[in-house]
Design an enzyme around this catalytic site. Sequence first.
Site, PDB file in Angstrom:
ATOM      1  N   GLY A 156      25.589 -29.735  47.109  1.00 12.45           N
ATOM      2  CA  GLY A 156      27.040 -30.370  45.997  1.00 12.45           C
ATOM      3  C   GLY A 156      27.936 -30.803  47.359  1.00 12.45           C
ATOM      4  N   GLY A 201      25.475 -23.585  44.164  1.00 15.81           N
ATOM      5  CA  GLY A 201      27.156 -23.143  43.389  1.00 15.81           C
ATOM      6  C   GLY A 201      27.712 -22.324  43.057  1.00 15.81           C
ATOM      7  N   GLY A 223      43.409 -15.331  46.313  1.00 13.50           N
ATOM      8  CA  GLY A 223      41.594 -15.737  46.245  1.00 13.50           C
ATOM      9  C   GLY A 223      41.106 -15.929  47.581  1.00 13.50           C
ATOM     10  N   GLY A 225      21.872 -26.724  48.506  1.00 10.08           N
ATOM     11  CA  GLY A 225      22.109 -27.328  47.824  1.00 10.08           C
ATOM     12  C   GLY A 225      23.380 -28.539  48.346  1.00 10.08           C
ATOM     13  N   CYS A 267      40.051 -19.360  47.760  1.00  8.20           N
ATOM     14  CA  CYS A 267      41.215 -20.174  47.708  1.00  8.20           C
ATOM     15  C   CYS A 267      41.697 -20.131  49.025  1.00  8.20           C
ATOM     16  CB  CYS A 267      42.258 -21.291  47.165  1.00  8.20           C
ATOM     17  SG  CYS A 267      43.538 -22.163  47.716  1.00  8.20           S
ATOM     18  N   HIS A 285      54.584 -50.476  55.678  1.00  5.79           N
ATOM     19  CA  HIS A 285      53.832 -51.259  56.984  1.00  5.79           C
ATOM     20  C   HIS A 285      53.801 -50.813  57.938  1.00  5.79           C
ATOM     21  CE1 HIS A 285      51.046 -54.104  58.800  1.00  5.79           C
ATOM     22  NE2 HIS A 285      51.755 -54.343  59.458  1.00  5.79           N
ATOM     23  N   ALA A 329      40.592 -25.256  42.972  1.00  3.93           N
ATOM     24  CA  ALA A 329      42.007 -24.321  43.158  1.00  3.93           C
ATOM     25  C   ALA A 329      43.155 -25.008  42.436  1.00  3.93           C
ATOM     26  CB  ALA A 329      42.677 -24.567  44.591  1.00  3.93           C
TER      27      ALA A 329
HETATM   28  C1  LIG Z   1      33.181 -22.626  50.621  1.00  7.44           C
HETATM   29  C2  LIG Z   1      34.807 -23.155  49.307  1.00  7.44           C
HETATM   30  C3  LIG Z   1      35.552 -24.233  49.419  1.00  7.44           C
HETATM   31  C4  LIG Z   1      35.960 -25.128  48.700  1.00  7.44           C
HETATM   32  N1  LIG Z   1      36.828 -25.917  48.598  1.00  7.44           N
HETATM   33  C5  LIG Z   1      37.833 -26.364  48.145  1.00  7.44           C
HETATM   34  C6  LIG Z   1      38.976 -27.475  47.381  1.00  7.44           C
HETATM   35  O1  LIG Z   1      38.731 -27.899  49.663  1.00  7.44           O
HETATM   36  N2  LIG Z   1      39.427 -28.001  47.204  1.00  7.44           N
HETATM   37  C7  LIG Z   1      39.337 -26.812  45.568  1.00  7.44           C
HETATM   38  O2  LIG Z   1      40.014 -27.694  44.538  1.00  7.44           O
HETATM   39  N3  LIG Z   1      38.958 -26.182  45.304  1.00  7.44           N
HETATM   40  C8  LIG Z   1      38.204 -25.723  46.668  1.00  7.44           C
HETATM   41  N4  LIG Z   1      36.868 -24.562  46.724  1.00  7.44           N
HETATM   42  C9  LIG Z   1      37.524 -24.112  44.933  1.00  7.44           C
HETATM   43  C10 LIG Z   1      38.221 -22.815  45.305  1.00  7.44           C
HETATM   44  O3  LIG Z   1      38.546 -22.277  45.847  1.00  7.44           O
HETATM   45  C11 LIG Z   1      38.352 -22.377  43.693  1.00  7.44           C
HETATM   46  O4  LIG Z   1      37.737 -23.661  42.728  1.00  7.44           O
HETATM   47  C12 LIG Z   1      39.100 -21.836  43.163  1.00  7.44           C
HETATM   48  O5  LIG Z   1      39.886 -20.800  44.300  1.00  7.44           O
HETATM   49  C13 LIG Z   1      39.882 -21.281  42.082  1.00  7.44           C
HETATM   50  O6  LIG Z   1      41.169 -20.627  41.921  1.00  7.44           O
HETATM   51  P1  LIG Z   1      40.637 -18.667  40.972  1.00  7.44           P
HETATM   52  O7  LIG Z   1      42.206 -18.483  40.758  1.00  7.44           O
HETATM   53  O8  LIG Z   1      39.995 -18.693  39.122  1.00  7.44           O
HETATM   54  O9  LIG Z   1      40.252 -17.778  41.390  1.00  7.44           O
HETATM   55  P2  LIG Z   1      39.764 -16.968  42.687  1.00  7.44           P
HETATM   56  O10 LIG Z   1      40.842 -18.149  44.437  1.00  7.44           O
HETATM   57  O11 LIG Z   1      37.852 -16.899  42.821  1.00  7.44           O
HETATM   58  O12 LIG Z   1      40.287 -16.080  42.608  1.00  7.44           O
HETATM   59  C14 LIG Z   1      40.051 -14.411  42.107  1.00  7.44           C
HETATM   60  C15 LIG Z   1      40.169 -14.096  42.721  1.00  7.44           C
HETATM   61  O13 LIG Z   1      40.353 -12.100  41.356  1.00  7.44           O
HETATM   62  C16 LIG Z   1      40.165 -10.862  42.295  1.00  7.44           C
HETATM   63  N5  LIG Z   1      39.155 -10.287  41.297  1.00  7.44           N
HETATM   64  C17 LIG Z   1      37.832 -10.325  41.325  1.00  7.44           C
HETATM   65  N6  LIG Z   1      37.777  -9.375  39.717  1.00  7.44           N
HETATM   66  C18 LIG Z   1      38.797  -9.000  40.453  1.00  7.44           C
HETATM   67  C19 LIG Z   1      38.805  -7.616  39.397  1.00  7.44           C
HETATM   68  N7  LIG Z   1      38.026  -6.916  37.843  1.00  7.44           N
HETATM   69  N8  LIG Z   1      40.271  -6.503  39.466  1.00  7.44           N
HETATM   70  C20 LIG Z   1      41.278  -7.406  40.727  1.00  7.44           C
HETATM   71  N9  LIG Z   1      40.903  -8.404  41.684  1.00  7.44           N
HETATM   72  C21 LIG Z   1      39.636  -9.022  41.148  1.00  7.44           C
HETATM   73  C22 LIG Z   1      39.313 -11.504  43.859  1.00  7.44           C
HETATM   74  O14 LIG Z   1      39.132 -10.745  44.380  1.00  7.44           O
HETATM   75  C23 LIG Z   1      40.134 -13.005  43.694  1.00  7.44           C
HETATM   76  O15 LIG Z   1      41.132 -12.805  44.733  1.00  7.44           O
HETATM   77  C24 LIG Z   1      36.356 -24.793  47.218  1.00  7.44           C
HETATM   78  C25 LIG Z   1      35.319 -22.773  46.968  1.00  7.44           C
HETATM   79  C26 LIG Z   1      34.979 -22.803  48.085  1.00  7.44           C
HETATM   80  C27 LIG Z   1      33.961 -21.417  47.874  1.00  7.44           C
END
Ligand SMILES: Cc1cc2nc3c(=O)[nH]c(=O)nc-3n(C[C@H](O)[C@H](O)[C@H](O)COP(=O)(O)OP(=O)(O)OC[C@H]3O[C@@H](n4cnc5c(N)ncnc54)[C@H](O)[C@@H]3O)c2cc1C
Length: 462
Positions: A176, A264, A39, A174, A41, A436, A312
Amino acid sequence: MQHFELIVIGGGPGGYVAAIRAAQLGKQVALIERERVGGTCLNHGCIPTKTLYRTAEVLTEAQNASRYGVRAENVSLDLESTRARKQTVVDTLVGGVQSLLKANHVTVISGEASFADASTVRVGDETYTADAFLIATGSKTAVLPVEGIGLDGVLDSTSALRLDDIPNSLALIGGGVIGVELAGIYRAFGAEVTIVEFLPSILSTIDNELAKFAAKRLRAQGVTILTGAKVTKISGAPGDFTVHAETQDGEQTLPCTHVLSCAGRVPNTDGLNLEAAGVASDRKGIKVDENYRTNVNNIYAIGDVTGRIMLAHVASDEGRVCVERMCGKRTCVDYSLVPSCVFAFPEMASVGRTEEQLKAENVDYVVSRFHFSGNGKALSLGEKDGFIKILAKSDLSEILGVHIAGPHASDLIAEAVMAMKAMLTVAEAARTMHAHPTLSEAFMECVQRFSGEAIHVPPRSS
Ligand SMILES: Cc1cc2nc3c(=O)[nH]c(=O)nc-3n(C[C@H](O)[C@H](O)[C@H](O)COP(=O)(O)OP(=O)(O)OC[C@H]3O[C@@H](n4cnc5c(N)ncnc54)[C@H](O)[C@@H]3O)c2cc1C
């Protein structure tokens, strides 16, 4: 047509963890992923940013090597090797997830899933049915409603992580967590960086003291921060952009070679055809109940797509708990103890409530602070910048929040989460022996300060 007990849509940290846990619990599971498992992450988020962060850290340390008694001349960034290292780390982890899915007999289907009805999805020309579906399709970059945001060459976090080149001057929209992390990395790589933030301060969701500390350190790093600034327009072309912003002092124009929009993220339901399944969603995401069930009985949703806490580890925990509850277990996610980290220079991490929240809730609380300059390990590391701040109930019966800025804050926060989860009193935490010399002693001394027991701090003046 193939039938499964559970089909998970989306192979991010929410989806792949849910799929593996469901398989462990005896379900026949398929996972549909349109890109690579892991994903956002693994492929475009946490892992590539932290890999680049580490390169930025090593580069900065090498540039300041004389502080450690090391002579290092002609230190510079090798962009190609940096990109290659990042890709190797990502590929290794993606490969690891692929192996785990295989080992747990999860059927992985490549392609985009689209509902035909509440018990059928299509992937290309294939059709699959299931007793239950779990939507874990994550989030996507929010597109600011600003003229010029779609101009060729305007970056988002995904394209910024490709690291095609190092900008001479980068306007980053941004302030954030993602914006601050990328600002620090690009600055360390040599770009002139300006953060343009709409709100009065950057990192508005974390404890104010940490947010102010981060702003101070970014400025010391050479990053310009413009707060209370509303971007109204982007004009120009790659290499020669202008960002227009409304500020208290009137319209400001920022000439820059690159623009990066980090305003965001929003839930991603693109291509899912939720209407066909009757699943309700709006721009804030898919609504779910305490079992992560949507308005449709056999369809569940977890992670970023539900638009709640976009992290994540939250997605993973929700994925695990969702399938456990499907299997009749009564586990739950503890939303009061979600650690969060910012990989700035130095790192920052928090858990529990902020001081602003405690004030707003009229909670009687006390504060203890311990600066890393009083910690032996931090001094040995040459990383004494930063502090730990602990908020506790006035009667010291409970730790309410822990906020850390300093070396390895993202690892140190785990101890605070554990102490709070175990509901340790301040005295119990203070009497837990720490090895320590370690950075973790700073946490111990910070709790000990509540009762005046800390040794490595000057006595309070009466
Ligand atoms: C630059 C950046 C840095 C980040 N750093 C951190 C961090 O340090 N620590 C942290 O906790 N979080 C971090 N995050 C946030 C974190 O990446 C997300 O919160 C996390 O990946 C969410 O997980 P998820 O499984 O909900 O979705 P995702 O990881 O977004 O996975 C969703 C998956 O679904 C797939 N998908 C979507 N639609 C379809 C479909 N119709 N059919 C089949 N597949 C599909 C996508 O291809 C994707 O692989 C960061 C995000 C970004 C953008």
